[in-house]
Enzyme design. Structure first.
Site, mmCIF file in Angstrom:
data_model
loop_
_atom_site.group_PDB
_atom_site.id
_atom_site.type_symbol
_atom_site.label_atom_id
_atom_site.label_comp_id
_atom_site.label_asym_id
_atom_site.label_seq_id
_atom_site.Cartn_x
_atom_site.Cartn_y
_atom_site.Cartn_z
ATOM 1 N N SER A 136 4.153 -1.485 -1.079
ATOM 2 C CA SER A 136 3.783 -2.242 -2.278
ATOM 3 C C SER A 136 3.545 -1.272 -3.417
ATOM 4 O O SER A 136 3.101 -0.133 -3.196
ATOM 5 C CB SER A 136 2.502 -3.049 -2.029
ATOM 6 N N TYR A 149 -6.423 -2.860 0.068
ATOM 7 C CA TYR A 149 -5.008 -3.192 0.285
ATOM 8 C C TYR A 149 -4.121 -2.043 -0.192
ATOM 9 O O TYR A 149 -3.228 -1.592 0.535
ATOM 10 C CB TYR A 149 -4.652 -4.475 -0.454
ATOM 11 N N LYS A 153 -1.549 0.485 2.058
ATOM 12 C CA LYS A 153 -0.126 0.661 1.774
ATOM 13 C C LYS A 153 0.192 2.116 1.420
ATOM 14 O O LYS A 153 1.260 2.623 1.766
ATOM 15 C CB LYS A 153 0.298 -0.272 0.640
#
Length: 245
Positions: A136, A149, A153
């Site tokens: 991402s 998050y 990633k």
């Protein structure tokens, strides 16, 4: 002896994963589609079969390390692994609970780590294989929310480059795709009719479609990309902030 390649695609019943599964199956690759919803899994297999492809569905909770290892054993010797499944919580640091933090790292980072550890050695023994992880742009674009998050990633992007050096000499290529905002059920549920706003932050001026990311994945598992290894391809429409004034 059959020359049909087999691909394991995690998180294959919706969004980018579903588009990847359909794309690979349309190119004659047998797809092992992972997900948590047997009903959606059955529908996906039915659609692939109706289009002339072959697939089977397996379920596993990727937050559970034992289930991840069982998934790898069930999949057997695959030529392609697409680590797509992911979870996110766009919360501030104080609002991110320990359970939420642990789940994001378990699914987004540990699960790909365990699957590569279980499946890449057989690829290396055969002298061929391709691993693609969906990351991402959150991994490289700091924001005031979603830090856990983004960190999960970022970690898997580093692992992607590490795996490329570890297994590359044996003929296994490992790459990643870093999508910008993509129109999925998750983004639509989160933003509703405002989902198009996400696209205003890129040069193309629009949100991406799952099929566009699937095309990049297909390229990375194809021999046409044989000289690409240890790379994370950014598919974000072009960042406005990187353009000259």
């Amino acid at each position: 002896m059959s020359t049909t390649r087999t691909a394991l695609v995690t998180g294959a019943t919706a969004g980018i994963g579903r588009a990847v599964a359909l794309q690979l199956a349309s190119d004659g690759i047998h797809v092992i589609a992972h997900g948590r919803d047997p009903e959606r899994g059955a529908l996906l297999v039915e659609e692939i079969t109706a289009r002339g492809g072959t697939a089977r569905f397996v379920t596993a909770d990727l937050a559970d390390a034992d289930e991840v290892l069982a998934l790898a054993e069930d999949a057997g010797e695959v030529e392609i692994l697409v680590n797509n499944a992911g979870v996110y919580a766009f919360t501030t640091t104080p609002d991110t609970t320990p359970d939420s933090f642990d789940r994001q790292f378990a699914v987004n980072t540990r699960a790909p780590f365990l699957l590569v550890g279980a499946l890449a050695p057989a690829m290396a023994r055969r002298g061929r294989g391709s691993i693609v992880t969906i990351t991402s742009t959150a991994a490289t674009s700091p924001a005031p929310i979603g830090g856990a998050y983004g960190a999960s990633k970022a970690a898997v992007e580093l692992l992607t480059r590490s795996w490329a050096t570890e297994f590359g000499p044996s003929g296994v290529r490992v790459n990643g795709v870093s999508p910008g905002p993509v129109r999925t059920a998750g983004t639509t549920a989160m933003l509703g009719e405002h989902v198009e706003v996400l696209g205003r932050a890129n040069v193309r001026g629009r949100i991406g479609e799952p099929e566009e990311i699937a095309h990049v994945v297909r390229f990375l598992v194809d021999e046409a990309s044989a000289y690409i290894n240890g790379t994370v391809v950014v598919a974000s429409g072009g960042e406005l902030s990187s353009m000259p004034a």
